[in-house]
Design a protein around this motif. Structure first.
Motif, mmCIF file in Angstrom:
data_model
loop_
_atom_site.group_PDB
_atom_site.id
_atom_site.type_symbol
_atom_site.label_atom_id
_atom_site.label_comp_id
_atom_site.label_asym_id
_atom_site.label_seq_id
_atom_site.Cartn_x
_atom_site.Cartn_y
_atom_site.Cartn_z
ATOM 1 N N ASN A 1 0.763 -1.166 0.011
ATOM 2 C CA ASN A 1 -0.039 -0.014 -0.002
ATOM 3 C C ASN A 1 0.833 1.304 -0.062
ATOM 4 O OD1 ASN A 1 -2.348 1.673 0.061
ATOM 5 N ND2 ASN A 1 -2.155 1.614 2.303
ATOM 6 N N ARG A 2 1.676 1.366 0.892
ATOM 7 C CA ARG A 2 2.718 2.507 1.164
ATOM 8 C C ARG A 2 4.012 2.014 1.232
ATOM 9 N NH1 ARG A 2 -0.475 5.371 5.076
ATOM 10 N NH2 ARG A 2 -1.778 6.943 3.957
ATOM 11 N N ILE A 3 4.719 2.392 0.657
ATOM 12 C CA ILE A 3 6.296 1.840 0.356
ATOM 13 C C ILE A 3 7.056 3.067 0.863
ATOM 14 C CG2 ILE A 3 8.205 1.322 -0.997
ATOM 15 C CD1 ILE A 3 6.131 0.068 -3.090
ATOM 16 N N PRO A 4 7.673 3.005 2.119
ATOM 17 C CA PRO A 4 8.840 3.825 2.565
ATOM 18 C C PRO A 4 10.026 3.315 2.248
ATOM 19 C CG PRO A 4 7.915 2.360 4.489
ATOM 20 C CD PRO A 4 7.375 1.933 3.135
ATOM 21 N N ILE A 5 10.972 4.260 1.877
ATOM 22 C CA ILE A 5 12.416 3.941 1.508
ATOM 23 C C ILE A 5 12.989 5.116 2.335
ATOM 24 C CG2 ILE A 5 14.223 4.128 -0.016
ATOM 25 C CD1 ILE A 5 11.941 3.116 -1.954
ATOM 26 N N ARG A 6 13.940 4.531 3.494
ATOM 27 C CA ARG A 6 14.672 5.414 4.344
ATOM 28 C C ARG A 6 16.030 5.300 3.983
ATOM 29 N NH1 ARG A 6 13.331 4.738 10.458
ATOM 30 N NH2 ARG A 6 11.331 5.604 9.675
ATOM 31 N N PHE A 7 16.791 6.243 3.871
ATOM 32 C CA PHE A 7 18.014 6.645 3.322
ATOM 33 C C PHE A 7 18.535 7.995 3.944
ATOM 34 C CE2 PHE A 7 15.226 8.957 0.785
ATOM 35 C CZ PHE A 7 15.754 10.078 0.421
ATOM 36 N N GLY A 8 20.171 7.804 3.689
ATOM 37 C CA GLY A 8 20.943 8.976 4.420
ATOM 38 C C GLY A 8 21.404 9.607 3.165
ATOM 39 N N ILE A 9 21.504 10.947 3.389
ATOM 40 C CA ILE A 9 22.303 11.923 2.754
ATOM 41 C C ILE A 9 23.405 12.322 3.384
ATOM 42 C CG2 ILE A 9 22.480 13.900 1.470
ATOM 43 C CD1 ILE A 9 19.289 13.706 0.769
ATOM 44 N N SER A 10 24.735 12.072 2.793
ATOM 45 C CA SER A 10 26.090 12.429 3.468
ATOM 46 C C SER A 10 26.798 13.500 2.814
ATOM 47 C CB SER A 10 26.870 11.025 3.757
ATOM 48 O OG SER A 10 26.912 10.489 2.688
ATOM 49 N N ASP A 11 26.526 13.349 1.261
ATOM 50 C CA ASP A 11 27.298 14.496 0.382
ATOM 51 C C ASP A 11 26.446 15.617 0.069
ATOM 52 O OD1 ASP A 11 28.886 15.551 -1.395
ATOM 53 O OD2 ASP A 11 29.458 13.746 -2.422
ATOM 54 N N ILE A 12 26.468 16.844 0.417
ATOM 55 C CA ILE A 12 25.477 17.978 0.255
ATOM 56 C C ILE A 12 25.881 18.548 -1.139
ATOM 57 C CG2 ILE A 12 24.985 18.627 2.438
ATOM 58 C CD1 ILE A 12 26.913 20.900 2.188
ATOM 59 N N ASP A 13 26.728 17.924 -1.892
ATOM 60 C CA ASP A 13 27.007 18.257 -3.289
ATOM 61 C C ASP A 13 26.739 17.425 -4.292
ATOM 62 O OD1 ASP A 13 28.076 20.985 -2.646
ATOM 63 O OD2 ASP A 13 29.939 20.178 -1.894
ATOM 64 N N ALA A 14 26.085 16.252 -3.895
ATOM 65 C CA ALA A 14 25.901 15.180 -4.814
ATOM 66 C C ALA A 14 24.591 15.107 -5.329
ATOM 67 C CB ALA A 14 26.370 13.536 -4.095
ATOM 68 N N HIS A 15 24.267 14.348 -6.306
ATOM 69 C CA HIS A 15 22.860 14.096 -6.831
ATOM 70 C C HIS A 15 22.451 12.655 -6.167
ATOM 71 C CE1 HIS A 15 20.191 12.899 -10.498
ATOM 72 N NE2 HIS A 15 19.494 13.156 -9.408
ATOM 73 N N TYR A 16 21.426 12.702 -5.698
ATOM 74 C CA TYR A 16 20.816 11.562 -4.914
ATOM 75 C C TYR A 16 19.724 11.141 -5.707
ATOM 76 C CZ TYR A 16 23.857 11.459 -0.792
ATOM 77 O OH TYR A 16 24.964 11.319 -0.108
ATOM 78 N N HIS A 17 19.600 9.783 -6.227
ATOM 79 C CA HIS A 17 18.564 9.470 -7.009
ATOM 80 C C HIS A 17 18.011 8.419 -6.941
ATOM 81 C CE1 HIS A 17 16.000 9.198 -10.768
ATOM 82 N NE2 HIS A 17 16.556 8.012 -10.909
ATOM 83 N N VAL A 18 16.780 8.165 -6.293
ATOM 84 C CA VAL A 18 16.265 7.028 -5.610
ATOM 85 C C VAL A 18 15.077 6.556 -6.308
ATOM 86 C CG1 VAL A 18 15.297 6.133 -3.571
ATOM 87 C CG2 VAL A 18 16.884 8.003 -3.232
ATOM 88 N N PRO A 19 15.471 5.389 -7.417
ATOM 89 C CA PRO A 19 14.236 5.097 -8.201
ATOM 90 C C PRO A 19 13.529 3.925 -7.536
ATOM 91 C CG PRO A 19 16.474 4.274 -9.115
ATOM 92 C CD PRO A 19 16.622 5.201 -7.884
ATOM 93 N N LEU A 20 12.382 3.662 -8.053
ATOM 94 C CA LEU A 20 11.707 2.491 -7.522
ATOM 95 C C LEU A 20 11.109 1.550 -8.785
ATOM 96 C CD1 LEU A 20 9.872 1.166 -4.852
ATOM 97 C CD2 LEU A 20 8.107 2.847 -5.444
#
Length: 119
Positions: free
Chosen positions: A87-106
């Motif tokens: 129903n609801r899919i939670p994906i928990r993740f950390g961001i450690s590099d404030i100059d990076a592109h984080y892409h979280v595909p599903l």
């Protein structure tokens, strides 16, 4: 000033197409609170029209993307279960590099999903 940003892309592996109209909410964990940062809906390509977390709000920390899979499956006519397996899919993740592109595909289907850190 940070130059990183966060994006997502949702593909429905049961249809082989982008997941159109899927609601995505981003939360940031601050001390003991889960704080809503943004809410968007995927477009015809299964992406949001802009970064979920743009450069001006980008910072290190623990985050969660919540994908409203049940509502999406309802909207495309997948027979409903009670309750839905996903129903609801939670994906928990950390961001450690404030100059990076984080892409979280599903990659999504009514009975399974996967994710990874994309580029």
């Amino acid at each position: 000033m940070a130059s990183g940003y966060l994006t997502t892309h949702v593909l429905d592996t049961s249809t082989g197409k982008p997941a159109v109209g899927l609601s995505v909410t981003l939360y940031r964990f601050e001390a003991t609170a889960k704080v809503k940062v943004s809410h968007m809906v995927t477009n015809a390509d299964g992406r949001t029209d802009s970064p979920i977390l743009p450069e001006d709000g980008f910072r290190e920390g623990l985050y969660e993307l919540e994908f409203e899979a049940g509502d999406y499956f309802d909207s495309i006519g997948v027979p409903a279960e009670s309750p839905r397996f996903l129903n609801r899919i939670p994906i928990r993740f950390g961001i450690s590099d404030i100059d990076a592109h984080y892409h979280v595909p599903l990659l999504l289907s009514p009975f399974g999903y996967s994710t990874y850190r994309g580029s």
